[in-house]
Enzyme design. Structure first.
Site, PDB file in Angstrom:
ATOM      1  N   ARG A  36       0.854  -1.177   0.000  1.00 20.30           N
ATOM      2  CA  ARG A  36       0.000   0.000   0.000  1.00 20.30           C
ATOM      3  C   ARG A  36       0.890   1.227   0.000  1.00 20.30           C
ATOM      4  NH1 ARG A  36      -3.502  -2.760  -1.635  1.00 20.30           N
ATOM      5  NH2 ARG A  36      -5.565  -3.127  -0.743  1.00 20.30           N
ATOM      6  N   GLU A  48      -2.028   8.139  -4.999  1.00 20.09           N
ATOM      7  CA  GLU A  48      -2.797   7.517  -6.080  1.00 20.09           C
ATOM      8  C   GLU A  48      -4.279   7.877  -5.991  1.00 20.09           C
ATOM      9  OE1 GLU A  48      -3.754   3.007  -5.181  1.00 20.09           O
ATOM     10  OE2 GLU A  48      -1.604   3.336  -4.865  1.00 20.09           O
ATOM     11  N   HIS A  98      -0.870   0.733  -9.894  1.00 19.95           N
ATOM     12  CA  HIS A  98      -1.556  -0.185  -8.974  1.00 19.95           C
ATOM     13  C   HIS A  98      -2.194  -1.343  -9.747  1.00 19.95           C
ATOM     14  CE1 HIS A  98      -3.671  -0.398  -4.784  1.00 19.95           C
ATOM     15  NE2 HIS A  98      -3.373  -1.601  -5.249  1.00 19.95           N
TER      16      HIS A  98
END
Length: 311
Positions: free
Chosen positions: A231, A260, A278
């Protein structure tokens, strides 16, 4: 009558078709559509499919009187309000195990690309520079790889890295009995001081926020590379940018970051940074498996059977 599903994450048409064949799907993949869908269909929604980044709040759970299953498409579930769901008797599940191989593959691809400086070498070639005028970059064999978080994905990364001849160390809350020859370190900083390269594979959330910070990066050293497929919150972006600009570490390859879906402004212009959007867990095979896993959990709940992947 089919159950009504609130779908909060975008998926390809071929995978959405699996859901459309089984549920009444309400798609709401941006904040405005999400709020409107909950307001208009609160009395009907029985299932919610989200992911760890998008999450689902206590207020949203409270707004859905018929909600019976709250699901994360992938393995992460840090932004699902699990306490609120359990207090309401709402079942919880995730996609544990459905994309582990895909994430591990991507992690090794990022590590190889960073250590071998593939983007930089490609750029140099296009500028007319041949290999005789380029730096030599190391092989993976014999390098020490530190893995922050030796869960299911971390172990798959370790297995792949070992096949390249890397020596494996790891940091976890506690040592793992199934870690094989991997060496345990009781702190991220201790692991980084031992390692040549660092891969972050730990769950997100408050407990792991900035687990890779300035001190860890300093311990890693000038030849080190950082890969993050966990993460964005797990790596201190400002500290990483400072370390890269100062030559304190050699490179970084990130699939996740704190800003993000916007790329991290501090890192985007640096030649020794690789960024992907991602997608580490995304492949046709892994997304299909994740969607099918959700369907299996929903079917189990309807039958009164144990969920295949409960949270």
């Amino acid at each position: 009558m089919n159950d009504t599903l609130l779908l909060l994450v975008p998926i390809a048409a071929e995978h959405k078709a699996l859901l459309l064949a089984r549920f009444q799907v309400i798609e709401a993949t941006d904040p405005a559509a999400r709020a409107a869908a909950i307001a208009a269909h609160a009395a009907d929604i029985e299932l919610v499919l989200t992911n760890g980044s998008v999450g689902f709040t206590a207020a949203e759970i409270a707004a859905l009187p018929r909600l019976k299953l709250l699901a994360a498409l992938g393995a992460g579930y840090e932004n699902l309000d699990r306490a609120a769901a359990r207090a309401r008797g709402v079942a919880l599940c995730n996609g544990a195990g459905t994309n582990d191989d895909c994430v591990a593959d991507h992690a090794l691809a990022l590590l190889l690309a960073s250590v071998r400086a593939l983007p930089q070498q490609g750029k140099a070639l296009r500028a007319g520079i041949w290999r005789d005028d380029l730096l030599l970059y190391p092989s993976l064999g014999g390098r020490r790889l530190g893995i922050v978080g030796l869960g299911a994905i971390g172990r798959k990364i370790a297995h792949r890295a070992a096949a390249f001849g890397m020596v494996i160390g790891y940091h976890n809350r506690t040592p793992r009995p199934d870690a094989g020859d991997a060496s345990y370190f009781d702190s991220p900083q201790g692991l980084a001081a031992w390692a040549d390269d660092l891969v972050v594979a730990t769950p997100g959330g408050a407990a792991t926020r900035h687990i890779v910070d300035a001190a860890v990066l300093a311990a890693l050293g000038a030849g080190g590379h950082v890969v993050n497929i966990a993460r964005g919150s797990c790596v201190d972006t400002a500290a990483l940018a400072a370390a890269l600009k100062a030559g304190q570490i050699a490179g970084a390859a990130l699939d996740v970051y704190e800003s993000e879906p916007q790329p991290p402004a501090e890192l985007a212009s640096l030649d020794n940074v690789i960024l992907t959007p991602h997608v580490a867990g995304w492949s046709p095979e892994s997304v299909r498996a994740s969607v099918q896993n959700f369907i299996d959990n929903a079917d189990a709940l309807r039958r009164g059977a144990p969920l295949p992947t409960p949270i």
